[in-house]
Design a protein around this motif. Structure first.
Motif, PDB file in Angstrom:
ATOM      1  N   TRP A   1       0.807  -1.215   0.000  1.00 16.67           N
ATOM      2  CA  TRP A   1       0.000   0.000   0.000  1.00 16.67           C
ATOM      3  C   TRP A   1       0.844   1.271   0.000  1.00 16.67           C
ATOM      4  O   TRP A   1       0.460   2.284  -0.591  1.00 16.67           O
ATOM      5  CB  TRP A   1      -1.001   0.004   1.155  1.00 16.67           C
ATOM      6  N   GLU A   2       2.000   1.241   0.638  1.00 21.36           N
ATOM      7  CA  GLU A   2       2.838   2.437   0.661  1.00 21.36           C
ATOM      8  C   GLU A   2       3.452   2.697  -0.705  1.00 21.36           C
ATOM      9  O   GLU A   2       3.478   3.837  -1.190  1.00 21.36           O
ATOM     10  CB  GLU A   2       3.931   2.297   1.725  1.00 21.36           C
ATOM     11  N   THR A   3       3.929   1.648  -1.365  1.00 19.85           N
ATOM     12  CA  THR A   3       4.480   1.797  -2.715  1.00 19.85           C
ATOM     13  C   THR A   3       3.389   2.194  -3.700  1.00 19.85           C
ATOM     14  O   THR A   3       3.661   2.851  -4.716  1.00 19.85           O
ATOM     15  CB  THR A   3       5.152   0.488  -3.165  1.00 19.85           C
ATOM     16  N   ALA A   4       2.141   1.824  -3.404  1.00 21.41           N
ATOM     17  CA  ALA A   4       1.020   2.205  -4.262  1.00 21.41           C
ATOM     18  C   ALA A   4       0.673   3.684  -4.142  1.00 21.41           C
ATOM     19  O   ALA A   4      -0.053   4.218  -4.981  1.00 21.41           O
ATOM     20  CB  ALA A   4      -0.204   1.362  -3.922  1.00 21.41           C
ATOM     21  N   GLY A   5       1.180   4.345  -3.091  1.00 19.52           N
ATOM     22  CA  GLY A   5       1.001   5.784  -2.991  1.00 19.52           C
ATOM     23  C   GLY A   5       0.087   6.270  -1.882  1.00 19.52           C
ATOM     24  O   GLY A   5      -0.367   7.411  -1.910  1.00 19.52           O
ATOM     25  N   PHE A   6      -0.176   5.423  -0.896  1.00 18.49           N
ATOM     26  CA  PHE A   6      -0.981   5.872   0.245  1.00 18.49           C
ATOM     27  C   PHE A   6      -0.063   6.430   1.332  1.00 18.49           C
ATOM     28  O   PHE A   6       0.908   5.786   1.732  1.00 18.49           O
ATOM     29  CB  PHE A   6      -1.805   4.717   0.812  1.00 18.49           C
ATOM     30  N   ASP A   7      -0.398   7.607   1.850  1.00 17.95           N
ATOM     31  CA  ASP A   7       0.402   8.232   2.902  1.00 17.95           C
ATOM     32  C   ASP A   7      -0.014   7.773   4.299  1.00 17.95           C
ATOM     33  O   ASP A   7       0.804   7.797   5.220  1.00 17.95           O
ATOM     34  CB  ASP A   7       0.267   9.753   2.833  1.00 17.95           C
ATOM     35  N   TRP A   8      -1.279   7.388   4.461  1.00 16.00           N
ATOM     36  CA  TRP A   8      -1.792   7.132   5.799  1.00 16.00           C
ATOM     37  C   TRP A   8      -2.533   5.805   5.875  1.00 16.00           C
ATOM     38  O   TRP A   8      -3.385   5.497   5.039  1.00 16.00           O
ATOM     39  CB  TRP A   8      -2.766   8.239   6.229  1.00 16.00           C
ATOM     40  N   PHE A   9      -2.207   5.028   6.905  1.00 14.02           N
ATOM     41  CA  PHE A   9      -3.015   3.873   7.297  1.00 14.02           C
ATOM     42  C   PHE A   9      -3.730   4.284   8.574  1.00 14.02           C
ATOM     43  O   PHE A   9      -3.085   4.606   9.576  1.00 14.02           O
ATOM     44  CB  PHE A   9      -2.137   2.646   7.543  1.00 14.02           C
ATOM     45  N   VAL A  10      -5.054   4.289   8.536  1.00 13.66           N
ATOM     46  CA  VAL A  10      -5.867   4.808   9.631  1.00 13.66           C
ATOM     47  C   VAL A  10      -6.620   3.658  10.292  1.00 13.66           C
ATOM     48  O   VAL A  10      -7.262   2.847   9.615  1.00 13.66           O
ATOM     49  CB  VAL A  10      -6.871   5.858   9.115  1.00 13.66           C
ATOM     50  N   ILE A  11      -6.546   3.596  11.610  1.00  7.65           N
ATOM     51  CA  ILE A  11      -7.275   2.599  12.388  1.00  7.65           C
ATOM     52  C   ILE A  11      -8.309   3.343  13.228  1.00  7.65           C
ATOM     53  O   ILE A  11      -7.970   4.275  13.971  1.00  7.65           O
ATOM     54  CB  ILE A  11      -6.320   1.804  13.300  1.00  7.65           C
ATOM     55  N   ALA A  12      -9.565   2.970  13.080  1.00 12.84           N
ATOM     56  CA  ALA A  12     -10.641   3.662  13.790  1.00 12.84           C
ATOM     57  C   ALA A  12     -11.475   2.660  14.578  1.00 12.84           C
ATOM     58  O   ALA A  12     -11.834   1.596  14.065  1.00 12.84           O
ATOM     59  CB  ALA A  12     -11.525   4.431  12.806  1.00 12.84           C
ATOM     60  N   ARG A  13     -11.778   3.016  15.826  1.00 18.53           N
ATOM     61  CA  ARG A  13     -12.620   2.188  16.687  1.00 18.53           C
ATOM     62  C   ARG A  13     -13.837   3.017  17.098  1.00 18.53           C
ATOM     63  O   ARG A  13     -13.689   4.156  17.525  1.00 18.53           O
ATOM     64  CB  ARG A  13     -11.826   1.722  17.911  1.00 18.53           C
ATOM     65  N   PHE A  14     -15.017   2.428  16.930  1.00 17.49           N
ATOM     66  CA  PHE A  14     -16.267   3.161  17.091  1.00 17.49           C
ATOM     67  C   PHE A  14     -17.121   2.590  18.217  1.00 17.49           C
ATOM     68  O   PHE A  14     -17.208   1.369  18.395  1.00 17.49           O
ATOM     69  CB  PHE A  14     -17.098   3.086  15.801  1.00 17.49           C
ATOM     70  N   ARG A  15     -17.763   3.488  18.959  1.00 14.34           N
ATOM     71  CA  ARG A  15     -18.888   3.121  19.812  1.00 14.34           C
ATOM     72  C   ARG A  15     -20.155   3.562  19.089  1.00 14.34           C
ATOM     73  O   ARG A  15     -20.214   4.649  18.526  1.00 14.34           O
ATOM     74  CB  ARG A  15     -18.787   3.786  21.181  1.00 14.34           C
TER      75      ARG A  15
END
Length: 309
Positions: free
Chosen positions: A52-66
């Motif tokens: 994913w980084e070589t594909a050009g994404f700057d951010w990996f985001v992890i989100a936890r929801f209530r």
């Protein structure tokens, strides 16, 4: 016998049927029959992984929801429909829904956090972790789970790619064990062109052929869980090395936000999960707290976007 074939292919998805037959002590036709059955039942998948980084994404985001007034599965489904969502699952624990996102730049990150997520009905609270470092273990690159898989995205590849490269990557994602000749024939180009393009994509760390296995049917995992850790950051190197060495770990991230480190682990069952978290993870020097969220209902999961380095 099936497990021997699968283990051999996980090590090298391009190993020939003849070599498999010699290793297993059976005929090539028997190997072919077994592989067709394994792939038809989804226990074994021949595909390609994309970094994913070589594909050009700057951010990996992890989100936890209530969640609030809506059932968690409805919220998870709505979150999973976002274009940049790579995984969404109903979880059990302090939160109700877990999601992973790949975001190409700061503007897209702002849009996700401040516009898209806030517009999801039923979200009462969200904790965001931004990864500054990620790694996928060998086991993680062999772990196949697919639910409502999003299309492959290449927002800003670190190497030049054209439509032919993308077509070849898509062909490999569909079946990485098909021959270069078959891909060339389907795309109307020379076999040598396909071979050279595949080598270039692999050498650049963008796309790599792989065999992956459905873990539950193989006894590799009955439970998949997200574990968020707070740690003494002066011990981060030791913690990283120890976590990545655990057989259970499939994904690792150093994060900024509600947690310092987030990992994804597999376990045989709930009892095994408890043992891994309490005896192996919490005992690591520098780990302060852990928050474990077993995935109960996965509504979206992409098996393709990984880290290859």
């Amino acid at each position: 016998m099936d497990e021997l074939l699968i283990r051999s292919l996980l090590d090298d998805c391009r190993v020939s049927n003849r070599e498999l037959a010699q290793a297993a002590g059976i005929s090539e036709s028997a190997v072919s029959t077994r592989l067709k059955r394994l792939t038809a039942t989804g226990r074994l998948v021949f595909t390609a992984l994309i970094d994913w980084e070589t594909a050009g994404f700057d951010w990996f985001v992890i989100a936890r929801f209530r969640t609030g007034e809506l059932p968690p599965v409805d919220v998870a489904t709505a979150i999973g429909e976002l274009a940049n969502c790579e995984a969404a699952a109903v979880v059990m624990g302090a939160y109700d829904v877990l999601a992973y996102f790949l975001v190409e730049d700061r503007a897209a990150l702002h849009e996700l956090v401040n516009v898209q997520l806030s517009a999801i009905p039923g979200v009462a609270d969200v904790a965001i972790d931004l990864s500054t470092e990620t790694a996928v273990t060998v086991r993680g690159r062999q772990f196949f789970m697919a639910r409502n898989v999003p299309p492959v995205r290449l927002p800003a590849p670190q190497i030049d790619v054209d439509s032919l490269d993308i077509d070849i990557m898509q062909a490999l994602v569909s079946d990485s064990r098909q021959s270069s000749r078959a891909i060339a024939r389907s795309l109307g180009v020379a076999e040598g062109t396909v071979r050279s393009r595949m080598t270039r994509l692999d050498n650049a760390g963008l796309c790599r052929v792989a065999a992956m296995a459905e873990p539950i049917s193989l006894g590799m995992a009955g439970v998949v869980a997200n574990v968020a850790l707070t740690v003494d950051r002066s011990e981060l190197g030791h913690i990283r090395d120890t976590l990545l060495a655990l057989d259970a770990t499939v994904f690792f991230a150093v994060t900024v936000g509600a947690a310092d480190v987030v990992i994804t682990i597999t376990a045989r069952d709930q009892r095994d999960l408890l043992e891994i978290v309490t005896r192996q993870i919490r005992s690591i020097r520098g780990v302060t707290t852990t928050d474990t969220l077993p995935m109960m209902d996965v509504v979206r999961f992409s098996p393709y976007m990984k880290r290859l380095r």
